[in-house]
Design an enzyme around this catalytic site. Structure first.
Site, PDB file in Angstrom:
ATOM      1  N   ASP A 398       0.870  -1.160   0.000  1.00 31.08           N
ATOM      2  CA  ASP A 398       0.000   0.000   0.000  1.00 31.08           C
ATOM      3  C   ASP A 398       0.921   1.229   0.000  1.00 31.08           C
ATOM      4  OD1 ASP A 398      -2.296   1.696   0.638  1.00 31.08           O
ATOM      5  OD2 ASP A 398      -1.367   1.820   2.619  1.00 31.08           O
ATOM      6  N   ASP A 598      -1.307  -0.562   6.061  1.00 39.93           N
ATOM      7  CA  ASP A 598      -1.201   0.019   7.395  1.00 39.93           C
ATOM      8  C   ASP A 598      -2.324  -0.459   8.313  1.00 39.93           C
ATOM      9  OD1 ASP A 598      -3.109   1.491   6.181  1.00 39.93           O
ATOM     10  OD2 ASP A 598      -2.051   3.406   6.289  1.00 39.93           O
ATOM     11  N   ASP A 602      -6.858  -1.109   4.770  1.00 38.26           N
ATOM     12  CA  ASP A 602      -6.373  -2.205   3.938  1.00 38.26           C
ATOM     13  C   ASP A 602      -6.796  -3.566   4.471  1.00 38.26           C
ATOM     14  OD1 ASP A 602      -4.959  -0.363   2.310  1.00 38.26           O
ATOM     15  OD2 ASP A 602      -3.408  -0.274   3.841  1.00 38.26           O
TER      16      ASP A 602
END
Ligand code: ADP
Ligand code: MG
Length: 711
Positions: A398, A598, A602
């Site tokens: 990410d 994180d 996500d």
């Protein structure tokens, strides 16, 4: 052993008691075994009188019985249990082996006529029964010791929590009076939300030292300079810096003021703090971590089930080999000794085949691996996750908060049309974003506040995940977000697109601010790369792992960032719920896929991945989501987690190999296959000793994993 945390209760104590008993049994077994050997082989020890053979056998029986029946009780019990469930394990082999030797001796001793009448020797094998039982138990004792040694990781975590807390006494009656009259008087300072009051230090406030387990939620606790924080809580008064590195890995002390969160086990620096306990006992972050590590260490890896499956086939085969050995020797063995050789060789087969070391191979290595992870800020949820991480071929990162610091800042606010100033634009945008939790929103609000721009509250507010917000502020409809959002509301960008692209190509995120249908401004947001971000892709490449970047951000921004750190595969403008779908798609290519996020938005992608790696700062959410949690927020830990996984599985395989090769090679020797060709037989005592040694060496090999170093 004093137990610091409530979660560390029954199980650990039981293990401890079990090990104490095991130690006693090993000592008693050793003493009796030595006596038995001295008695059984009088020629070895001149000071033992040469008893009559029958008397000697009685004495041996008396000495061997406690060893077989008390010291070796667990083997017998285990074998009996297995027999009833029609399974065979190592207990079966040990119990059958020593049991056969013991029973044979018993019969010889009790019914000597039976043997004398047939011209047979009154030979007993009590020494075999006693020594082998003791040796195997010794191996088990070492195994348990090794297991408690490997969970030294947990001991270290437990030691983080202090043993006592200083509770500020709040007087209930005074509290009600104070609340009713709202008269503060000497009772200051005053505690906000809870409405608690107490007389301050100078006015003789009562502080009592209480054991950690007596702290309850809502207690006010004093944290003195240089002391550890006892439980989780909120600062209600005072100012200090707190070193949270033991939990988060963040080495810079964090400033704490009223309202800030404190994590139990962290170290208060120079200031004095009063805190309100919000998480105690099982509910602290530290307790969660300990629980997680303990559960992970106790969990089974798939590779271990393989070992179990092999044993399930292996043990019955060994039992068959044993019977064949016995029968063959009985029929074809040298006349005078056929009976005793048949017995002794069958026992040797049982003992040498015992796959003790096999059962140890996986769990010991896994425990060391998971423990090592915990000590290096890599929390691994279970053995299966650790095993899977080894095969990772693709890692999806990410962007925001994972590759970048996630500390977004507004770099520019450009007015497009109208008489508005840049400050007014920012003020309008910040007012609209005030209700959003998104890092972009927080950056805008922060920027406005730092410039002392007055903000209002939106009267209506709508958040569109992955796109932006729509709010009604100062009687205007404000839309802020990316181009996708503008398209959604049919806001024409036309000539703006070029400008947006330019900002994006510099690696900054452009946001459009529109009033009604008209774009009135652009806000540019920047984020810094984490410090090791440019090395990680390289390190992964060396491990033959492909890196991907996934983000909801504009394609040009993503590409610019990817280029800076060397990522070739970019998935941009992905809506939050599509991140998981992207993970699935990559999985379909047959790759083992890891997702690094994180841990907040996500979460679905983390769950969809073969290995979900959450970049957390010790928050509960982060710990719950991924199968691996990186506590120190350091990208290098991702590489270390994979290296650790590979090193651990390599150890498991080494262990399995050694456990097996050993059994397979020595079984034919024990069965006497070499004897017809002039080769040796394997004495059961030697077989038992070698087996105990093999267990010890497998455990030792696992402990060698401790030499693993993070890079
Ligand atoms: P990421 O994948 O980087 O964590 P998100 O999926 O949360 O990002 O958001 C993607 C994009 O949507 C952001 O880059 C931003 O352009 C836009 N966006 C999301 N939330 C907001 C918001 N509250 N205000 C403005 N723009 C937003
Ligand atoms: Mg993110």
């Amino acid at each position: 052993m004093k137990l610091a945390l409530p979660i560390q209760g029954a199980h650990e104590q039981a293990t401890f008691r079990e090990n104490q008993l095991l130690k006693q049994k090993v000592i008693v077994g050793s003493v009796l075994s030595v006596m038995i050997i001295m008695l059984a082989f009088p020629q070895l020890t001149p000071f033992v009188p040469d008893f009559d053979l029958q008397i000697r056998n009685w004495l041996l029986l008396a000495l061997a019985a406690p060893v077989e029946l008390w010291v070796g009780w667990d083997f017998l019990k285990g074998a009996w249990h297995n027999l009833r469930h029609r399974v065979a394990t190592m207990d079966t082999l040990v119990a059958f082996g020593t049991g056969a030797a013991f029973l044979y001796g018993g019969v010889v001793t009790l019914f000597p006529r039976l043997f004398l009448d047939h011209n047979l020797l009154l030979e007993t094998y009590f020494d075999v029964a006693a020594v082998v039982t003791t040796l195997i138990l010794l191996g088990r004792y070492f195994e348990n010791r090794a297991k408690s040694q490997t969970s030294s990781a947990i001991k270290k975590l437990l030691d983080l929590a202090p043993k006592i807390a200083h509770r500020v006494k709040t007087d209930d009656s005074q509290q009600t009076i104070a609340q009713n009259t709202s008269e503060v008087g000497l009772r200051s300072p005053r505690f906000g939300e809870a409405g608690l009051r107490y007389t301050s230090d100078v006015h003789g406030v009562a502080i009592e030292d209480i054991p950690l387990n007596q702290v309850v939620k809502g207690d006010l606790l004093l944290v003195k300079p240089g002391e550890k924080i006892s439980v989780d809580g909120l600062v209600v008064e005072g100012y200090s810096a707190v070193n949270e590195s033991m939990i988060t890995g963040e080495s810079v002390p964090i400033d704490k003021v009223k309202g800030d969160q404190l994590i139990g086990g962290t170290l208060n620096a120079t200031g004095s703090l009063t805190m309100k306990a919000t998480g105690v006992g099982k509910d602290t972050v530290l307790a969660h971590i300990i629980q997680l590590v303990a559960a992970a260490q106790a969990s089974k890896a798939p590779i271990q089930r393989l070992a179990d499956q092999i044993s399930a086939v292996f043990v019955p085969i060994v039992l068959i080999v044993t019977v064949v050995t016995f029968v063959s020797w009985f029929i074809f063995g040298p006349q005078s000794q056929a009976g005793s050789l048949a017995l002794i060789n069958a026992v040797a087969v049982l003992l040498i085949a015992c796959p003790c070391a096999l059962g140890l191979a996986t769990p010991t290595a896994m425990m060391v691996g998971i423990g090592l992870g915990a000590q290096n800020s890599i929390l691994i949820k279970d053995a299966e996750s650790l095993e899977r991480a080894r095969n990772v071929k693709s890692i999806i990162f990410d962007k925001t908060g994972t590759l970048t610091k996630g500390e977004l800042t507004v770099t520019d606010a450009m007015v497009l049309t109208g008489p508005m100033s840049a400050k007014q634009l920012l003020g309008l945008a910040a007012s609209a974003e005030r209700k959003s939790e998104h890092p972009v929103a927080k950056a805008i609000v922060k920027s406005a506040q730092s410039q002392h721009i007055p903000l209002t509250w939106p009267t209506s507010f709508e958040s569109l995940p992955g796109q932006g917000v729509k709010a009604y502020v100062s009687r205007k409809t404000i839309v802020i977000g990316n181009e996708r959002l503008m398209k959604l509301f049919n806001i024409q960008l036309d000539s703006l697109e070029k400008q947006l692209e330019q900002i994006a190509q510099s690696g900054q995120t452009p946001l459009v601010v529109a009033v009604g249908q008209e774009p009135i401004g652009i806000i540019a947001i920047a984020d810094e790369l984490k410090k090791d971000a440019d090395q990680i892709v390289d390190s992964l490449k060396k491990l033959h792992i492909i890196s991907w970047l996934v983000t909801g951000d504009k394609k040009e921004v993503a590409t610019a960032i990817a280029k800076k750190i060397g990522i070739e595969h970019v998935l941009a403008e992905v809506l939050p719920h599509d991140k998981a779908a992207q993970v699935q798609r990559l999985k379909l290519t047959g790759h083992t896929v890891a997702m690094v996020g994180d841990g907040v938005n996500d979460a679905p992608a983390l769950a969809a991945a073969d290995v979900g790696i959450a970049m957390g700062k010790g928050s509960d959410v982060a710990i719950e989501s991924g199968s691996v949690t990186i506590m120190n927020n350091d990208l290098k830990s991702v590489v270390n987690a994979i290296r650790l996984s590979r090193a651990t599985i390599r150890k498991v395989k080494q262990n399995l190999f050694w456990a097996f090769i050993y059994n397979i090679v020595l079984i034919p020797v024990a069965a006497g296959a070499l004897y017809p060709f002039g080769g040796p037989l394997l004495n059961p005592i030697l077989a038992g000793a070698a087996m105990a040694l093999s267990s010890v060496s497998v455990v030792g090999n696992s402990l060698l994993l401790k030499r693993f170093r993070v890079k």
